[in-house]
Design an enzyme around this catalytic site. Structure first.
Site, PDB file in Angstrom:
ATOM      1  N   HIS A  52       2.248 -73.792 -45.878  1.00  0.00           N
ATOM      2  CA  HIS A  52       1.001 -73.561 -45.140  1.00  0.00           C
ATOM      3  C   HIS A  52      -0.229 -74.042 -45.932  1.00  0.00           C
ATOM      4  CE1 HIS A  52       3.235 -71.070 -42.311  1.00  0.00           C
ATOM      5  NE2 HIS A  52       3.593 -70.232 -43.250  1.00  0.00           N
TER       6      HIS A  52
ATOM      7  N   ASP B  69      -6.379 -66.487 -51.259  1.00  0.00           N
ATOM      8  CA  ASP B  69      -5.982 -65.065 -51.356  1.00  0.00           C
ATOM      9  C   ASP B  69      -4.637 -65.036 -52.092  1.00  0.00           C
ATOM     10  OD1 ASP B  69      -4.276 -64.245 -48.222  1.00  0.00           O
ATOM     11  OD2 ASP B  69      -4.538 -66.204 -49.174  1.00  0.00           O
TER      12      ASP B  69
HETATM   13  O1  RIB Z   1      -0.048 -67.564 -42.302  1.00  0.00           O
HETATM   14  C1  RIB Z   1       0.061 -68.140 -43.580  1.00  0.00           C
HETATM   15  C2  RIB Z   1      -1.159 -67.849 -44.393  1.00  0.00           C
HETATM   16  O2  RIB Z   1      -1.268 -66.445 -44.646  1.00  0.00           O
HETATM   17  C3  RIB Z   1      -1.106 -68.494 -45.786  1.00  0.00           C
HETATM   18  O3  RIB Z   1      -2.412 -68.780 -46.212  1.00  0.00           O
HETATM   19  C4  RIB Z   1      -0.528 -67.410 -46.637  1.00  0.00           C
HETATM   20  O4  RIB Z   1      -0.914 -67.535 -48.021  1.00  0.00           O
HETATM   21  C5  RIB Z   1      -1.162 -66.198 -46.037  1.00  0.00           C
HETATM   22  O5  RIB Z   1      -2.463 -66.058 -46.608  1.00  0.00           O
HETATM   23 CA    CA Z   2      -3.207 -67.973 -48.385  1.00  0.00          CA
END
Ligand code: RIB
Ligand code: CA
Length: 304
Positions: free
Chosen positions: A241, A9
């Site tokens: 992340h 995303d």
């Molecule tokens: O909580 C972090 C996640 O949420 C990551 O994938 C960031 O890109 C958002 O999509």
């Molecule tokens: Ca993401």
């Protein structure tokens, strides 16, 4: 090489994860599938194409879900985290390349049927595309080799509220559907990703390389670190992340995991919470520890 479908995303850490994956010879990127989440699915598709152009790679991009799995809601975007454009307000012009016409869940189904027991799906946004794919074609569930998901917060607080992590709360019903499906899931949640901090000093190291791509990633990451410093004063960096999910797909020894039955709350104050139970099926591999320094070194050696 490990064949990969990468569901994004595209936001800032998605972009960093894309570059890390594209610079990793262990991975064969079959395609990117896009979803609403940090931004709308149209913006996520545009951003994914823009990142691919920036790094000089041509990988097909398949647009996916623009709204949630069951309720059909459109997500309120994370502009304060990823910027108005989703890339830290660094996008100067739209990409020239175009996405594929095939719907993302249909691409997932087709690829898994063509290459049974081979494909790893890395999912770093809401799980809507994957939920749609296995709802349309449940027969692919035993044919997917592994799903590595960035999402959830099992033993630690969430990052949207005390309970929920952003990818899961964006579409809790999709997450519950995926977690209860029997897919082989490795869950790379905040339990480990919040230990993988990219130091702010990295930005000047990237800029010192003089490489245009390094400046591109430094500028967007500077925006992301700015958000982290406002939300976690004194943190001095940002969490990697989505890159950690790629790292786990490359080398699972970066983390250790406990097998749990993970349920997702879909209603009320705790909607989006991922609750781990030791009893019951199916079993999700919940990452609980990470070799953060070794992972960070591996990531920095490849990302730009
Ligand atoms: O909580 C972090 C996640 O949420 C990551 O994938 C960031 O890109 C958002 O999509
Ligand atoms: Ca993401």
């Amino acid at each position: 090489m490990k064949p990969i479908i990468f569901d994004v995303d595209t936001g800032i850490d998605d972009a960093l994860a894309m570059s890390y994956a594209l610079n990793s010879p262990e991975l064969e990127l079959l395609g990117f599938t896009t979803c609403f989440g940090n931004v709308s699915v149209a913006e996520a598709t545009r951003n994914t194409l823009a990142v691919l152009e920036k790094v000089g790679k041509r990988i097909p991009v398949y647009p996916g879900a623009e709204q949630t799995f069951i309720r059909g809601e459109k997500e309120g975007w994370s502009k304060h985290v990823h910027g108005e454009d989703g890339l830290g307000n660094t996008l100067k012009k739209d990409p020239i390349s175009q996405p594929e016409s095939q719907f993302a869940p249909e691409f997932i189904i087709e690829q898994v049927k063509n290459r049974p027991h081979e494909i790893t799906i890395i999912a770093v946004g809401p799980l809507t595309n994957l939920a749609l794919a296995i709802k349309i074609a449940p027969e692919i569930i035993p044919l997917v080799k592994e799903v590595v998901i960035m999402g959830g917060a099992v033993k630690v607080p969430g990052n949207v509220n005390a309970y929920a992590e952003a990818n899961i709360i964006a579409d809790p019903e999709a997450a519950e559907y995926v977690f209860s499906s029997g897919l082989q899931v490795t869950l790379v949640g905040l339990d480990v990703t919040m230990q993988t901090l990219l130091p702010k000093s990295t930005l000047n190291e990237w800029r010192a390389t003089g490489k245009e791509t390094a400046h591109f990633f430094a500028d967007m990451t500077e925006f992301y670190i700015g958000y982290y410093e406002s939300y976690y004063p004194g943190i001095g960096g940002c969490a990697l992340h989505d890159p950690l999910a790629v790292g786990v797909a490359i080398d699972s020894s970066f983390v250790s995991a406990e097998s749990m039955n993970v349920k997702v709350a879909t209603e009320g104050e705790e909607a989006g919470r991922t609750v781990g139970h030791l009893a019951g099926e199916p079993r999700i591999r919940v990452c609980t520890e990470v070799e953060a320094e070794r992972f960070l070194k591996h990531f920095l050696n490849r990302v730009v």
